[in-house]
Design an enzyme around this catalytic site. Structure first.
Site, PDB file in Angstrom:
ATOM      1  CB  ALA A 194     -13.377   7.139  -2.752  1.00  0.00           C
ATOM      2  CB  SER A 229     -16.825   0.859   1.619  1.00  0.00           C
ATOM      3  OG  SER A 229     -16.948  -0.420   1.049  1.00  0.00           O
ATOM      4  CB  ILE A 277     -19.040   3.015 -13.639  1.00  0.00           C
ATOM      5  CG1 ILE A 277     -18.007   3.789 -12.802  1.00  0.00           C
ATOM      6  CG2 ILE A 277     -20.280   3.854 -13.893  1.00  0.00           C
ATOM      7  CD1 ILE A 277     -18.446   4.069 -11.367  1.00  0.00           C
ATOM      8  CB  THR A 278     -23.698  -0.548 -12.835  1.00  0.00           C
ATOM      9  OG1 THR A 278     -23.178  -1.253 -11.711  1.00  0.00           O
ATOM     10  CG2 THR A 278     -24.775  -1.390 -13.494  1.00  0.00           C
ATOM     11  N   GLY A 324     -26.090 -31.186  -4.854  1.00  0.00           N
ATOM     12  CA  GLY A 324     -24.910 -32.054  -4.808  1.00  0.00           C
ATOM     13  C   GLY A 324     -23.923 -31.709  -5.906  1.00  0.00           C
ATOM     14  CD  GLU A 378     -27.002   0.029  -5.391  1.00  0.00           C
ATOM     15  OE1 GLU A 378     -25.990  -0.678  -5.612  1.00  0.00           O
ATOM     16  OE2 GLU A 378     -27.848   0.269  -6.263  1.00  0.00           O
TER      17      GLU A 378
END
Length: 390
Positions: free
Chosen positions: A128, A130, A166-167, A350, A374
Protein backbone atom coordinates in the site's frame (compact mmCIF):
# COMPACT_ATOMS: atom_id res chain seq x y z
CA UNK A 1 2.33 35.83 12.99
CA UNK A 2 5.83 36.76 11.78
CA UNK A 3 6.00 40.29 10.36
CA UNK A 4 7.39 40.98 6.89
CA UNK A 5 10.50 42.58 8.36
CA UNK A 6 11.08 39.66 10.74
CA UNK A 7 10.56 37.19 7.93
CA UNK A 8 12.99 38.99 5.62
CA UNK A 9 15.59 38.87 8.39
CA UNK A 10 14.92 35.16 8.88
CA UNK A 11 15.50 34.49 5.18
CA UNK A 12 18.78 36.42 5.22
CA UNK A 13 20.04 34.56 8.28
CA UNK A 14 18.97 31.21 6.81
CA UNK A 15 20.58 31.96 3.44
CA UNK A 16 23.87 32.85 5.10
CA UNK A 17 23.73 29.76 7.32
CA UNK A 18 23.09 27.45 4.38
CA UNK A 19 26.02 28.79 2.39
CA UNK A 20 28.46 29.26 5.26
CA UNK A 21 27.75 26.15 7.36
CA UNK A 22 25.75 23.52 5.48
CA UNK A 23 27.09 23.60 1.92
CA UNK A 24 30.72 22.99 3.00
CA UNK A 25 29.48 19.87 4.82
CA UNK A 26 27.66 18.37 1.83
CA UNK A 27 30.40 16.02 0.64
CA UNK A 28 30.90 14.71 4.16
CA UNK A 29 27.17 14.12 4.59
CA UNK A 30 27.07 12.16 1.35
CA UNK A 31 30.11 10.11 2.38
CA UNK A 32 29.09 9.40 5.99
CA UNK A 33 25.29 9.19 5.54
CA UNK A 34 24.94 11.43 8.58
CA UNK A 35 24.24 15.07 9.41
CA UNK A 36 26.91 16.53 11.73
CA UNK A 37 25.71 17.05 15.28
CA UNK A 38 26.67 20.73 15.22
CA UNK A 39 24.27 21.34 12.30
CA UNK A 40 21.47 19.55 14.14
CA UNK A 41 22.06 21.73 17.20
CA UNK A 42 22.12 24.89 15.08
CA UNK A 43 18.90 23.89 13.32
CA UNK A 44 17.17 23.54 16.69
CA UNK A 45 18.55 26.87 17.88
CA UNK A 46 17.27 28.61 14.74
CA UNK A 47 13.76 27.22 15.23
CA UNK A 48 13.86 25.12 12.07
CA UNK A 49 12.21 22.14 13.76
CA UNK A 50 9.04 24.18 14.18
CA UNK A 51 8.88 26.84 11.47
CA UNK A 52 5.59 25.45 10.13
CA UNK A 53 4.02 24.78 13.54
CA UNK A 54 1.70 27.24 15.33
CA UNK A 55 3.35 29.96 17.41
CA UNK A 56 1.06 29.18 20.36
CA UNK A 57 2.79 25.79 20.61
CA UNK A 58 6.35 27.03 20.27
CA UNK A 59 6.66 27.13 16.48
CA UNK A 60 7.34 30.11 14.26
CA UNK A 61 3.78 30.09 12.93
CA UNK A 62 4.74 30.86 9.34
CA UNK A 63 2.06 31.05 6.66
CA UNK A 64 2.27 28.47 3.88
CA UNK A 65 3.56 31.20 1.55
CA UNK A 66 6.36 31.89 4.03
CA UNK A 67 6.99 28.18 4.52
CA UNK A 68 7.62 27.59 0.83
CA UNK A 69 10.05 30.52 0.69
CA UNK A 70 11.97 29.06 3.64
CA UNK A 71 11.95 25.66 1.94
CA UNK A 72 13.36 27.11 -1.29
CA UNK A 73 16.32 28.40 0.73
CA UNK A 74 16.74 25.00 2.35
CA UNK A 75 16.62 23.40 -1.10
CA UNK A 76 19.85 25.14 -2.07
CA UNK A 77 21.83 22.53 -0.17
CA UNK A 78 21.67 18.79 0.48
CA UNK A 79 18.01 17.70 0.78
CA UNK A 80 19.04 15.58 3.75
CA UNK A 81 19.46 18.69 5.88
CA UNK A 82 15.83 19.74 5.44
CA UNK A 83 14.75 16.15 6.03
CA UNK A 84 16.10 16.40 9.59
CA UNK A 85 13.13 18.50 10.62
CA UNK A 86 10.89 18.00 7.59
CA UNK A 87 8.58 15.47 9.23
CA UNK A 88 8.19 17.57 12.40
CA UNK A 89 7.03 20.55 10.35
CA UNK A 90 5.34 18.54 7.65
CA UNK A 91 3.41 15.34 7.27
CA UNK A 92 3.87 14.10 10.86
CA UNK A 93 3.50 17.40 12.68
CA UNK A 94 0.60 18.48 10.49
CA UNK A 95 -1.37 15.42 11.63
CA UNK A 96 -1.51 17.00 15.09
CA UNK A 97 -2.08 20.51 13.75
CA UNK A 98 -4.97 19.36 11.56
CA UNK A 99 -6.64 16.70 13.68
CA UNK A 100 -5.14 16.53 17.18
CA UNK A 101 -7.10 17.31 20.31
CA UNK A 102 -6.11 20.38 22.29
CA UNK A 103 -4.45 18.14 24.86
CA UNK A 104 -2.48 16.27 22.20
CA UNK A 105 -1.30 19.52 20.65
CA UNK A 106 -0.21 20.86 24.03
CA UNK A 107 1.62 17.64 24.86
CA UNK A 108 3.48 17.12 21.61
CA UNK A 109 3.74 20.22 19.40
CA UNK A 110 6.08 22.23 21.69
CA UNK A 111 8.41 19.23 21.84
CA UNK A 112 8.33 18.85 18.07
CA UNK A 113 8.95 22.57 17.56
CA UNK A 114 12.02 22.56 19.82
CA UNK A 115 13.46 19.41 18.30
CA UNK A 116 13.28 17.58 21.63
CA UNK A 117 11.11 14.99 19.84
CA UNK A 118 11.40 13.75 16.25
CA UNK A 119 8.11 12.59 14.72
CA UNK A 120 7.74 10.18 11.84
CA UNK A 121 4.79 9.60 9.48
CA UNK A 122 4.04 5.86 9.23
CA UNK A 123 1.60 5.44 6.35
CA UNK A 124 3.26 3.51 3.49
CA UNK A 125 3.19 -0.30 3.53
CA UNK A 126 4.76 -2.99 1.30
CA UNK A 127 1.47 -3.46 -0.57
CA UNK A 128 0.00 0.00 0.00
CA UNK A 129 2.39 2.64 -1.30
CA UNK A 130 0.84 4.87 -3.91
CA UNK A 131 -2.61 3.75 -2.76
CA UNK A 132 -2.53 3.88 1.06
CA UNK A 133 -6.32 3.54 1.21
CA UNK A 134 -5.72 -0.23 1.12
CA UNK A 135 -3.36 -0.38 4.08
CA UNK A 136 -3.67 -3.47 6.30
CA UNK A 137 -1.98 -2.44 9.55
CA UNK A 138 -4.64 -3.00 12.19
CA UNK A 139 -5.70 -1.31 15.41
CA UNK A 140 -8.14 -3.27 17.55
CA UNK A 141 -9.64 -2.33 20.93
CA UNK A 142 -7.55 -3.50 23.87
CA UNK A 143 -10.04 -4.74 26.44
CA UNK A 144 -7.70 -7.17 28.18
CA UNK A 145 -7.48 -7.00 31.99
CA UNK A 146 -3.82 -6.02 31.76
CA UNK A 147 -4.38 -3.24 29.23
CA UNK A 148 -2.11 -0.21 29.45
CA UNK A 149 -2.77 1.33 32.90
CA UNK A 150 -3.20 4.79 31.48
CA UNK A 151 -5.81 3.56 29.01
CA UNK A 152 -8.64 4.24 31.43
CA UNK A 153 -12.16 2.80 31.17
CA UNK A 154 -12.76 1.11 27.86
CA UNK A 155 -9.10 0.21 27.36
CA UNK A 156 -6.78 1.27 24.60
CA UNK A 157 -5.64 -0.20 21.28
CA UNK A 158 -3.42 -2.99 19.98
CA UNK A 159 -1.55 -2.23 16.76
CA UNK A 160 -0.07 -4.79 14.35
CA UNK A 161 1.50 -4.21 10.95
CA UNK A 162 4.52 -3.29 8.87
CA UNK A 163 5.37 0.13 7.46
CA UNK A 164 7.93 0.72 4.71
CA UNK A 165 10.28 3.57 3.61
CA UNK A 166 9.45 5.59 6.73
CA UNK A 167 11.40 8.85 6.75
CA UNK A 168 13.36 9.58 9.95
CA UNK A 169 12.32 6.21 11.42
CA UNK A 170 15.80 5.42 12.82
CA UNK A 171 15.82 8.72 14.71
CA UNK A 172 12.12 8.92 15.58
CA UNK A 173 10.78 9.35 19.09
CA UNK A 174 7.15 8.98 18.04
CA UNK A 175 5.34 7.59 15.02
CA UNK A 176 2.06 8.79 13.58
CA UNK A 177 0.76 5.34 12.67
CA UNK A 178 -2.14 4.88 10.29
CA UNK A 179 -4.06 1.68 11.00
CA UNK A 180 -7.33 0.07 10.03
CA UNK A 181 -9.85 0.26 12.88
CA UNK A 182 -12.71 -1.29 10.90
CA UNK A 183 -11.65 -4.31 8.81
CA UNK A 184 -15.03 -4.40 7.08
CA UNK A 185 -14.84 -0.80 5.83
CA UNK A 186 -14.11 -0.11 2.14
CA UNK A 187 -10.73 1.33 1.04
CA UNK A 188 -10.09 4.78 2.49
CA UNK A 189 -12.62 4.25 5.28
CA UNK A 190 -12.29 2.88 8.78
CA UNK A 191 -8.70 4.08 9.23
CA UNK A 192 -7.41 5.85 12.34
CA UNK A 193 -4.10 7.54 13.14
CA UNK A 194 -2.31 6.87 16.42
CA UNK A 195 0.58 8.46 18.34
CA UNK A 196 2.97 5.60 19.07
CA UNK A 197 6.17 6.21 21.07
CA UNK A 198 9.11 4.53 19.38
CA UNK A 199 10.30 2.74 22.52
CA UNK A 200 7.11 0.85 23.29
CA UNK A 201 7.29 -2.93 23.43
CA UNK A 202 6.57 -4.40 20.02
CA UNK A 203 7.91 -1.44 18.00
CA UNK A 204 10.91 -2.47 15.89
CA UNK A 205 12.87 -0.29 13.46
CA UNK A 206 14.86 -2.16 10.81
CA UNK A 207 18.30 -1.22 9.52
CA UNK A 208 18.53 2.00 7.54
CA UNK A 209 17.65 1.67 3.85
CA UNK A 210 20.56 1.91 1.42
CA UNK A 211 19.22 4.42 -1.10
CA UNK A 212 20.28 5.79 -4.47
CA UNK A 213 20.65 9.30 -3.10
CA UNK A 214 19.77 11.64 -0.25
CA UNK A 215 22.44 10.22 2.05
CA UNK A 216 21.94 11.54 5.57
CA UNK A 217 18.15 11.38 5.21
CA UNK A 218 17.32 8.09 6.88
CA UNK A 219 14.43 5.78 6.03
CA UNK A 220 13.63 2.29 7.31
CA UNK A 221 10.91 -0.31 7.74
CA UNK A 222 9.02 -0.18 11.04
CA UNK A 223 7.09 -3.14 12.42
CA UNK A 224 4.40 -3.07 15.08
CA UNK A 225 3.73 -6.38 16.80
CA UNK A 226 1.07 -6.38 19.48
CA UNK A 227 1.86 -2.76 20.37
CA UNK A 228 -0.45 -1.61 23.12
CA UNK A 229 -1.26 2.08 23.34
CA UNK A 230 -3.70 3.98 25.56
CA UNK A 231 -7.07 5.13 24.35
CA UNK A 232 -5.88 8.74 23.95
CA UNK A 233 -3.18 7.66 21.50
CA UNK A 234 -5.89 7.99 18.85
CA UNK A 235 -5.37 11.38 17.16
CA UNK A 236 -8.58 13.38 17.41
CA UNK A 237 -11.88 11.90 18.41
CA UNK A 238 -12.81 9.70 15.44
CA UNK A 239 -11.35 6.23 14.93
CA UNK A 240 -12.21 6.36 11.24
CA UNK A 241 -10.87 9.82 10.27
CA UNK A 242 -7.25 8.87 9.71
CA UNK A 243 -7.30 8.59 5.94
CA UNK A 244 -8.75 12.06 5.41
CA UNK A 245 -6.16 13.42 7.87
CA UNK A 246 -3.40 11.72 5.89
CA UNK A 247 -4.63 13.23 2.62
CA UNK A 248 -4.81 16.73 4.10
CA UNK A 249 -1.34 16.40 5.58
CA UNK A 250 0.03 15.10 2.29
CA UNK A 251 -1.46 18.05 0.38
CA UNK A 252 0.52 20.42 2.58
CA UNK A 253 3.58 18.19 2.16
CA UNK A 254 3.30 18.27 -1.62
CA UNK A 255 3.62 22.04 -1.61
CA UNK A 256 6.73 21.79 0.56
CA UNK A 257 8.32 19.18 -1.71
CA UNK A 258 7.51 21.38 -4.72
CA UNK A 259 9.26 24.32 -3.04
CA UNK A 260 12.23 22.10 -2.21
CA UNK A 261 12.47 21.12 -5.88
CA UNK A 262 12.54 24.80 -6.86
CA UNK A 263 15.36 25.42 -4.39
CA UNK A 264 17.43 22.53 -5.70
CA UNK A 265 16.78 23.73 -9.26
CA UNK A 266 18.24 27.14 -8.40
CA UNK A 267 21.38 25.47 -7.04
CA UNK A 268 21.75 23.24 -10.12
CA UNK A 269 21.48 26.25 -12.43
CA UNK A 270 24.05 28.20 -10.45
CA UNK A 271 26.44 25.25 -10.54
CA UNK A 272 25.90 24.96 -14.30
CA UNK A 273 26.45 28.67 -14.87
CA UNK A 274 29.68 28.71 -12.87
CA UNK A 275 31.05 25.68 -14.68
CA UNK A 276 30.04 26.98 -18.13
CA UNK A 277 31.84 30.28 -17.53
CA UNK A 278 35.00 28.70 -16.13
CA UNK A 279 35.38 25.67 -18.39
CA UNK A 280 36.94 26.25 -21.82
CA UNK A 281 36.86 24.13 -24.93
CA UNK A 282 38.60 25.02 -28.15
CA UNK A 283 39.91 28.19 -26.52
CA UNK A 284 36.43 29.47 -25.60
CA UNK A 285 34.31 29.20 -22.42
CA UNK A 286 31.64 26.57 -23.05
CA UNK A 287 29.11 29.25 -22.09
CA UNK A 288 29.75 30.70 -25.56
CA UNK A 289 28.33 27.63 -27.28
CA UNK A 290 24.69 27.83 -28.35
CA UNK A 291 23.93 24.24 -27.33
CA UNK A 292 25.00 25.02 -23.75
CA UNK A 293 23.07 28.29 -23.79
CA UNK A 294 19.97 26.43 -24.95
CA UNK A 295 20.21 24.01 -22.02
CA UNK A 296 20.69 26.87 -19.58
CA UNK A 297 17.71 28.71 -21.05
CA UNK A 298 15.47 25.64 -20.77
CA UNK A 299 16.51 25.09 -17.17
CA UNK A 300 16.00 28.73 -16.17
CA UNK A 301 12.56 28.78 -17.79
CA UNK A 302 11.45 25.62 -16.00
CA UNK A 303 12.82 26.90 -12.69
CA UNK A 304 10.95 30.19 -13.01
CA UNK A 305 7.74 28.37 -13.95
CA UNK A 306 8.09 25.97 -11.00
CA UNK A 307 8.78 28.78 -8.55
CA UNK A 308 5.83 30.83 -9.77
CA UNK A 309 3.52 27.81 -9.60
CA UNK A 310 4.61 27.00 -6.04
CA UNK A 311 4.05 30.57 -4.86
CA UNK A 312 0.64 30.73 -6.53
CA UNK A 313 -0.39 27.38 -5.05
CA UNK A 314 0.78 28.50 -1.58
CA UNK A 315 -1.31 31.68 -1.82
CA UNK A 316 -4.35 29.60 -2.76
CA UNK A 317 -3.67 27.24 0.13
CA UNK A 318 -3.47 30.09 2.65
CA UNK A 319 -6.66 31.61 1.25
CA UNK A 320 -8.44 28.26 1.50
CA UNK A 321 -9.55 28.43 -2.13
CA UNK A 322 -7.58 25.39 -3.33
CA UNK A 323 -5.87 22.94 -1.00
CA UNK A 324 -5.99 19.91 -3.27
CA UNK A 325 -5.47 20.49 -6.99
CA UNK A 326 -2.85 23.25 -6.79
CA UNK A 327 -0.52 21.40 -4.36
CA UNK A 328 -0.62 18.33 -6.60
CA UNK A 329 -0.01 20.38 -9.74
CA UNK A 330 2.91 22.20 -8.11
CA UNK A 331 4.48 19.00 -6.84
CA UNK A 332 3.98 17.19 -10.15
CA UNK A 333 5.47 19.96 -12.29
CA UNK A 334 8.32 20.95 -9.97
CA UNK A 335 9.50 17.40 -9.26
CA UNK A 336 9.51 16.50 -12.95
CA UNK A 337 11.18 19.81 -13.88
CA UNK A 338 14.02 19.49 -11.37
CA UNK A 339 14.80 16.06 -12.78
CA UNK A 340 15.24 17.55 -16.24
CA UNK A 341 17.28 20.44 -14.84
CA UNK A 342 19.58 18.01 -13.00
CA UNK A 343 20.03 15.99 -16.19
CA UNK A 344 21.03 19.11 -18.12
CA UNK A 345 23.42 20.15 -15.33
CA UNK A 346 25.25 16.83 -15.61
CA UNK A 347 25.30 17.19 -19.41
CA UNK A 348 26.77 20.67 -19.22
CA UNK A 349 29.49 19.39 -16.90
CA UNK A 350 30.30 16.60 -19.35
CA UNK A 351 32.46 13.81 -17.99
CA UNK A 352 33.14 15.64 -14.74
CA UNK A 353 29.41 15.72 -14.03
CA UNK A 354 29.44 11.92 -13.85
CA UNK A 355 32.17 11.84 -11.19
CA UNK A 356 31.46 11.37 -7.49
CA UNK A 357 32.24 14.44 -5.39
CA UNK A 358 30.82 16.91 -7.92
CA UNK A 359 27.68 18.66 -6.57
CA UNK A 360 25.59 18.14 -9.72
CA UNK A 361 26.26 14.38 -9.66
CA UNK A 362 25.08 14.15 -6.07
CA UNK A 363 22.03 16.32 -6.67
CA UNK A 364 21.19 14.30 -9.80
CA UNK A 365 20.84 11.25 -7.55
CA UNK A 366 19.04 13.19 -4.82
CA UNK A 367 16.26 14.69 -6.93
CA UNK A 368 15.04 11.39 -8.34
CA UNK A 369 13.19 10.72 -5.10
CA UNK A 370 11.06 13.85 -5.41
CA UNK A 371 8.98 12.20 -8.14
CA UNK A 372 8.01 9.53 -5.59
CA UNK A 373 7.73 11.47 -2.30
CA UNK A 374 4.22 12.38 -1.07
CA UNK A 375 2.64 10.44 -3.92
CA UNK A 376 4.22 9.59 -7.25
CA UNK A 377 3.86 11.76 -10.34
CA UNK A 378 1.27 9.30 -11.61
CA UNK A 379 -0.78 9.73 -8.44
CA UNK A 380 -0.58 13.51 -8.85
CA UNK A 381 -1.97 13.14 -12.37
CA UNK A 382 -4.95 11.25 -10.95
CA UNK A 383 -5.52 13.83 -8.20
CA UNK A 384 -5.34 16.73 -10.64
CA UNK A 385 -7.72 15.11 -13.13
CA UNK A 386 -10.18 14.08 -10.41
CA UNK A 387 -10.30 17.62 -9.03
CA UNK A 388 -10.76 19.05 -12.53
CA UNK A 389 -13.70 16.74 -13.20
CA UNK A 390 -15.53 17.37 -9.93
Amino acid sequence: MVSTTEFDELIEVLRDFIRREVMPAEAGIDESDEIPGRLIAQAKEMGLYGYALPAEFGGLGLSVQQQVLVTMELGYTSPAFRSLFGTNNGIAGQVLVLAGTEEQRKQWLPRLASGEVVASFALTEPDAGSDPSRLVTSAVPDDAPDAAPEAGPGGGWVIDGLKRYITNAPAADIFMVFARTDPAAPPGKGIGVFIVPARLDGVSVAAKDHKMGQAGAWTADVSFSGVRVPRDALVGEAAAAGYSTAMRSLAHGRLIIAALCAGVAARLIDESMTYARERSQGGHPIADYQLVQAMLADSQTEYMAARALVLDAAARYDAGTDQRLAPSAAKYFASEAVGRIADRAVQIHGGSGYMRGVPVERLYRDVRLFRIYEGTSQIQQLVIAREMLR
